[in-house]
Design a protein around this motif. Structure first.
Motif, PDB file in Angstrom:
ATOM      1  N   LEU A 138     -14.613-108.605  56.093  1.00  0.00           N
ATOM      2  CA  LEU A 138     -15.417-109.768  56.484  1.00  0.00           C
ATOM      3  C   LEU A 138     -14.662-110.618  57.505  1.00  0.00           C
ATOM      4  O   LEU A 138     -15.267-111.166  58.436  1.00  0.00           O
ATOM      5  N   ARG A 139     -13.353-110.701  57.361  1.00  0.00           N
ATOM      6  CA  ARG A 139     -12.541-111.470  58.320  1.00  0.00           C
ATOM      7  C   ARG A 139     -12.604-110.845  59.707  1.00  0.00           C
ATOM      8  O   ARG A 139     -12.580-111.556  60.724  1.00  0.00           O
ATOM      9  N   GLU A 187     -17.130-114.327  51.649  1.00  0.00           N
ATOM     10  CA  GLU A 187     -17.260-114.710  53.058  1.00  0.00           C
ATOM     11  C   GLU A 187     -16.983-116.205  53.249  1.00  0.00           C
ATOM     12  O   GLU A 187     -16.517-116.626  54.324  1.00  0.00           O
ATOM     13  N   LYS A 188     -17.245-117.010  52.236  1.00  0.00           N
ATOM     14  CA  LYS A 188     -16.961-118.450  52.334  1.00  0.00           C
ATOM     15  C   LYS A 188     -15.483-118.689  52.644  1.00  0.00           C
ATOM     16  O   LYS A 188     -15.131-119.633  53.365  1.00  0.00           O
ATOM     17  N   LEU A 189     -14.620-117.835  52.081  1.00  0.00           N
ATOM     18  CA  LEU A 189     -13.182-117.987  52.339  1.00  0.00           C
ATOM     19  C   LEU A 189     -12.868-117.729  53.807  1.00  0.00           C
ATOM     20  O   LEU A 189     -12.032-118.417  54.404  1.00  0.00           O
ATOM     21  N   VAL A 190     -13.524-116.729  54.387  1.00  0.00           N
ATOM     22  CA  VAL A 190     -13.308-116.419  55.802  1.00  0.00           C
ATOM     23  C   VAL A 190     -13.683-117.615  56.661  1.00  0.00           C
ATOM     24  O   VAL A 190     -12.950-118.002  57.595  1.00  0.00           O
ATOM     25  N   LYS A 191     -14.800-118.243  56.353  1.00  0.00           N
ATOM     26  CA  LYS A 191     -15.256-119.400  57.140  1.00  0.00           C
ATOM     27  C   LYS A 191     -14.325-120.599  56.964  1.00  0.00           C
ATOM     28  O   LYS A 191     -14.058-121.340  57.927  1.00  0.00           O
ATOM     29  N   LEU A 192     -13.824-120.789  55.735  1.00  0.00           N
ATOM     30  CA  LEU A 192     -12.881-121.890  55.516  1.00  0.00           C
ATOM     31  C   LEU A 192     -11.593-121.666  56.300  1.00  0.00           C
ATOM     32  O   LEU A 192     -11.035-122.605  56.884  1.00  0.00           O
ATOM     33  N   GLU A 193     -11.130-120.429  56.350  1.00  0.00           N
ATOM     34  CA  GLU A 193      -9.900-120.133  57.081  1.00  0.00           C
ATOM     35  C   GLU A 193     -10.090-120.301  58.582  1.00  0.00           C
ATOM     36  O   GLU A 193      -9.156-120.701  59.294  1.00  0.00           O
ATOM     37  N   GLN A 194     -11.283-120.000  59.067  1.00  0.00           N
ATOM     38  CA  GLN A 194     -11.561-120.232  60.483  1.00  0.00           C
ATOM     39  C   GLN A 194     -11.497-121.717  60.805  1.00  0.00           C
ATOM     40  O   GLN A 194     -10.970-122.119  61.852  1.00  0.00           O
ATOM     41  N   ARG A 195     -11.997-122.550  59.916  1.00  0.00           N
ATOM     42  CA  ARG A 195     -11.900-123.999  60.117  1.00  0.00           C
ATOM     43  C   ARG A 195     -10.454-124.471  60.051  1.00  0.00           C
ATOM     44  O   ARG A 195     -10.033-125.352  60.799  1.00  0.00           O
ATOM     45  N   LEU A 196      -9.677-123.841  59.157  1.00  0.00           N
ATOM     46  CA  LEU A 196      -8.294-124.272  58.975  1.00  0.00           C
ATOM     47  C   LEU A 196      -7.444-124.010  60.220  1.00  0.00           C
ATOM     48  O   LEU A 196      -6.457-124.717  60.464  1.00  0.00           O
ATOM     49  N   THR A 197      -7.820-123.019  61.020  1.00  0.00           N
ATOM     50  CA  THR A 197      -7.041-122.708  62.227  1.00  0.00           C
ATOM     51  C   THR A 197      -7.049-123.850  63.247  1.00  0.00           C
ATOM     52  O   THR A 197      -6.230-123.862  64.160  1.00  0.00           O
ATOM     53  N   HIS A 198      -7.967-124.790  63.096  1.00  0.00           N
ATOM     54  CA  HIS A 198      -8.038-125.920  64.040  1.00  0.00           C
ATOM     55  C   HIS A 198      -7.020-127.010  63.716  1.00  0.00           C
ATOM     56  O   HIS A 198      -6.903-127.985  64.451  1.00  0.00           O
ATOM     57  N   TYR A 199      -6.305-126.855  62.616  1.00  0.00           N
ATOM     58  CA  TYR A 199      -5.323-127.855  62.205  1.00  0.00           C
ATOM     59  C   TYR A 199      -3.918-127.338  62.501  1.00  0.00           C
ATOM     60  O   TYR A 199      -3.612-126.173  62.277  1.00  0.00           O
ATOM     61  N   ASN A 200      -3.053-128.244  62.976  1.00  0.00           N
ATOM     62  CA  ASN A 200      -1.691-127.855  63.355  1.00  0.00           C
ATOM     63  C   ASN A 200      -0.637-128.286  62.345  1.00  0.00           C
ATOM     64  O   ASN A 200       0.349-127.586  62.134  1.00  0.00           O
ATOM     65  N   VAL A 201      -0.825-129.428  61.717  1.00  0.00           N
ATOM     66  CA  VAL A 201       0.134-129.926  60.728  1.00  0.00           C
ATOM     67  C   VAL A 201      -0.629-130.317  59.473  1.00  0.00           C
ATOM     68  O   VAL A 201      -1.832-130.618  59.516  1.00  0.00           O
TER      69      VAL A 201
END
Length: 938
Positions: free
Chosen positions: A440-441, A464-478
């Motif tokens: 799914l990722r 699949e919800k986890l995949v979407k959450l991880e995609q959102r998390l990539t926008h954070y740096n710290v």
């Protein structure tokens, strides 16, 4: 209807040694049943051959017989005890088969013994595939098309009539032994022969395959008035085709319509009531066509099962305890629910949380075995996780696995090649749930994943919800960029801080610190069987991320005991035995005993063993917040095997005291280099050794100490990846393999002592004095893992000089290591010289064996020493034995027919049994001694 007053003495039959398909869930059931009967003033006698269980301990029953599970042993007991009835439903298939055999021999009738909880006719109907099929026809219950076969020709004829694909199901076997799917005619002959040979009655059912259908299980209880309650409905995430013991299961059912559930419920009750004279627990399995919702009955088990333990822990409803009371005549409406204390047992549990059970495999121990899953069970244990949602519970289950996972992915173990992933999805294996996340990722459509796996799209959408959450998390740096709402969302989806830190490429402590600073902390909810409709009396908790915390800290001084996690080879039921006795000692000393564990099969996770139970992964993040809430005097890590021991360093770093031996001493014993330096300073012989960080260093050390050498990674369990190698080429291959699979490890290289005897000592030390619990001599020589070797207590051929030397070394080493509590030391004796191989300042797999052989509560004594309330000199025990006790390992190679069955430094046994002999002329011992002579002459 009141209790049957004619029953004053009951015999419970245990399940024998742990094997794949029959594990410690029956120790839990037998122990709970025994306690339940004793509450009623009934004298309980128990027979079992497994020394590692709580079931075979004096705290459980009035009379314990550590004997082989044979008709001869049963008759011996009946001659010595006034037994009124036998309860055979608590010991799995082993107990049922023995009850049948004893019945056929007329022994029950001869001694006027009643079978309670079930009758032989019900057992015969459910275990005999043809009788089961006939009964289902009589009650108009749909089943798959099937034909019974008692010969090869009959099986061939059945296959021609039914057509492929089909299933072969042997009668009277355990854990799906001998069964399997046959997709094409060319594979049928071999599968049929295997099935016929696996059945003790040479009988198989050739059945239409319903591959891809959904699979459900119901746990029920029935009383003598024909009242029935449904305790739990369990949905297999994996479709039909994978043994339920190898499937991820979920409770309550997630994808079942109410209409279909009601139909299935009615069918289960009808099936249970058709079994005649039967009061107790029952497990019923169904298959449902996902397209039409047609239901067929798969099987019914008129006894407690692996799923009964899971259902009990999932709901808080003590199935085995209630089943035992039903067996002696009570009805459901007469009994109380012991969780709430004020509701009836005739009250079906309601869950306001989600349970996920995840199997634990040990394929790495069975070289050459296929990782593909099917009808024949292959897992060695399981974990259970509780969350407010399926995905939270699934992630917690992954964290509890003890396989270096931090959750469902997001932990540097992802696959990246789409073709490899798709191939893995089509062939179900132990890691399929992780590969689903990978697929799914990488953008593989849910429809494709569903087509390849047969798993319901609801589960796939949740992952699949986890995949979407991880995609959102990539926008954070710290970490500080994550606001409270998003952090809460991540945690409610089960993400560990370790996962978040890996995904963000940060240090885990940064994430944890920020999370706590913004107020996102675990709260604890009660498992109460009734969705909080009634207040619960038992303190049984799980964690989640909500507002209200239902776990209130008491004013009492408290001690936390860390459990052993899922059963696996190298760490089994023996550590649960140790944990339970540790808890009893803590309670007796006036402390509040708190248990942390995630294994649904164990006695330690029963709701009334500890003062407080946290059903949580034995995983640092979960443990830390329990400690912050409870503020204990300290944590005991010595009793939970490697699972608990590996958290000692974190406890030390955080300034949290360990009760007993401290981390520095534990670490010293694990660090081969420093440990050998200590042996040198103490003038204790040890094999020449070296520690390598590279292949070149390993080769240099091996040539210095001399081949053959014993090669192993440090800080591992059960001899994992330990090998004896004889040249540079073998050494290079093996060291590279260790670095590949355990990249952060170092390699230990010892000169291997050929033709050396091996022995071990278990002892208790209070830092000053040492009590020798037992000295054991191995049948197998050095080089075969102690867990795979038969051990004789006391030694039978070692010279007194060697024994005295071993005892002296033990006392010297235990004090030098500043041991407070238990220690196990292993020795090799070559040419009358004693060498120390290793020391483990903790409970070992031999601890229960010694305690049972001598009848001394050694774990309770050791725990009192750890707590500082008793000194060794205060012990008033004598470890004396008339004759000898032998610990005999048991293997499950029948589940992996094509694997290497030879024994070596890496442990392969799944369980053990105990055997007592009066003297060395015993024929069984003489056979063992012959084997030893053969080994030593090689």
């Amino acid at each position: 209807m009141p209790k049957d007053q004619s029953i004053s003495s009951v015999l419970i039959i245990g399940s024998g040694p742990i094997i794949i398909g029959q594990a410690c869930e029956f120790d839990y059931s037998g122990s709970q049943a025994s306690r339940s009967l004793r509450e009623e003033g009934i004298e309980v006698t128990l027979i079992n051959s497994n020394p590692a269980t709580i079931m075979t301990d004096p705290v459980t029953a009035d009379h314990i017989y550590l004997l082989p599970l044979t008709p001869e042993s049963i008759e011996k007991i009946l001659q010595e005890r006034e037994i009124d009835a036998v309860l055979p439903t608590m010991g799995g298939q082993t107990a049922l088969n023995l009850a049948i055999e004893v019945g056929k021999l007329g022994i029950w009738e001869k001694y006027d013994i009643r079978l309670i909880g079930v009758d032989l006719n019900a057992i015969e109907i459910t275990e005999n595939r043809e009788e089961f099929r006939k009964l289902m026809g009589e009650i108009d219950m749909p089943v798959a098309t099937s034909i019974i076969a008692n010969s090869f020709l009959e099986g061939k004829d059945a296959a021609q009539k039914i057509g492929f694909p089909l299933v072969i199901r042997p009668s009277y076997t355990l854990g799906g032994t001998g069964g399997g799917f046959v997709m094409e005619e060319k594979d049928f002959d071999d599968a049929l022969r295997h099935g016929l040979n696996s059945s003790p009655t040479h009988e198989v059912l050739v059945e239409e395959a319903v591959l891809g259908w959904k699979e459900f299980e119901l746990e029920l209880l029935r009383d003598r008035n024909n009242n029935v309650v449904i305790i739990c409905t369990v949905e297999n995430m994996d479709p039909m085709g994978i043994h339920t013991g190898d499937s991820i299961t979920v409770a309550p059912a997630m994808t079942l319509s109410d209409t279909t559930f009601q139909r299935m419920r009615n069918m289960a009750i009808k099936m249970m009531r058709s079994l005649g004279n039967f009061s107790g627990g029952c497990n019923v399995q169904f298959a449902i066509d996902p397209d039409t919702e047609n239901i067929i009955a798969v099987e019914i088990n008129p006894r407690v099962s692996r799923s009964s333990a899971l259902a009990s822990k999932a709901t808080g409803y003590p199935i085995a305890k209630i089943a035992a009371k039903l067996a002696i005549g009570y009805t459901l409406d007469e009994l109380k629910n012991q969780i709430t204390g004020n509701t009836s047992a005739f009250f079906e549990p309601t869950l306001d949380y989600v349970i996920v059970k995840m199997p634990r495999w040990n394929f790495n121990k069975f070289y050459g075995s296929s990782h593909e899953l099917g009808l024949q069970m292959k897992s060695v244990g399981e974990v259970m996780a509780i969350g407010r949602s399926f995905i939270e519970a699934l992630q917690k289950a992954c964290q509890a696995q003890e396989n270096n996972r931090m959750g469902l992915g997001g932990d540097k173990k992802e696959w990246i090649r789409t073709d490899d992933i798709l191939e893995r999805l089509e062939k179900p294996s132990d890691d399929r749930v992780y590969r689903i996340k990978d697929a799914l990722r990488l953008g593989v459509p849910i429809s494709t994943v569903h087509r390849l796996t047969g798993i319901d799209k609801w589960f796939l959408r949740e992952i699949e919800k986890l995949v979407k959450l991880e995609q959102r998390l990539t926008h954070y740096n710290v970490a500080e960029d994550i606001d409270e709402d998003f952090m809460l969302e991540l945690k409610q989806h089960g993400y560990s801080d370790a996962q978040i830190s890996w995904l963000m490429r940060l240090d885990e402590d940064e994430v944890t610190r920020h999370r706590k600073n913004i107020g996102v902390r675990r709260t604890y909810k009660t498992v109460d069987t009734c969705a909080a409709e009634f207040e619960a009396e038992t303190p049984y908790f799980y964690s989640t991320f909500e507002q209200e915390n239902e776990s209130k800290r008491s004013d009492k001084k408290k001690i936390i005991v860390l459990g052993s996690g899922p059963n696996r080879i190298g760490q089994g039921i023996e550590f649960d035995y140790c944990c339970v006795h540790g808890i009893l000692a803590i309670k007796n000393a006036g402390y509040e005993a708190i248990m942390v564990n995630c294994n649904p099969e164990t006695v330690s996770t029963d709701f009334d063993i500890a003062d407080k139970l946290y059903f949580e992964p034995v995983f640092w993040e979960h443990l830390e917040e329990i400690i912050e809430l409870e503020q204990p005097e300290g944590v005991i890590v010595q009793l939970g095997g490697q699972t608990a021991l590996k958290l000692a360093e974190k406890l030390h770093e955080k300034g949290i005291p360990t009760i007993g031996t401290d981390f520095l001493s534990l670490d010293l014993a694990e660090d081969r280099g420093r440990f050998s330096d200590m042996l040198k300073d103490l003038d204790i012989p040890y094999p020449d050794y070296g520690v390598a960080n590279t292949v070149d260093e390993a080769i240099e050390i091996a040539n210095r100490v001399g081949y053959p050498v014993l090669v192993r990674p440090s800080y591992v369990l059960g001899g994992q990846r330990m090998r004896i190698v004889i040249n540079d080429q073998e050494l290079e291959r093996h060291v590279l393999s260790i670095f590949k699979h355990l990249p952060d490890n170092r390699v230990l290289i010892d000169h291997f002592l050929r033709r050396a005897h091996e022995a071990e000592i278990d002892a208790i030390c209070d830092g000053e004095d040492v009590h020798i619990m037992g000295v054991m001599e191995h049948i197998e020589p050095a080089g075969i893992h102690s867990g795979d070797s038969s051990a004789v207590l006391p030694p039978y051929s070692l010279s007194q000089k060697n024994i005295d030397t071993m005892v002296a070394y033990t006392k010297k080493l235990a004090v030098a290591l500043k041991t407070v509590g238990l220690i196990n030391i292993q020795f090799a004796i070559q040419d009358e010289k004693v060498y120390v191989i290793e020391a483990n300042p903790r409970a070992s797999r031999t601890t229960p064996f010694i305690a049972k052989a001598y009848g001394i509560p050694y774990i309770q004594l050791a725990t009192e020493v750890m707590m500082g309330i008793k000194k060794v000199k205060d012990f008033n025990v004598e470890n004396k034995l008339d004759g000898y006790a032998i610990k005999i390992p048991v293997f499950s190679f029948d589940k992996f027919p094509n694997v290497d069955k030879s024994l070596g430094p890496e442990m392969k046994s799944t369980g053990e049994k105990i055997y007592f002999i009066d003297d060395l002329s015993d024929p069984y011992f003489r056979e063992l001694d012959k084997r030893r002579s053969m080994y030593l002459s090689m």
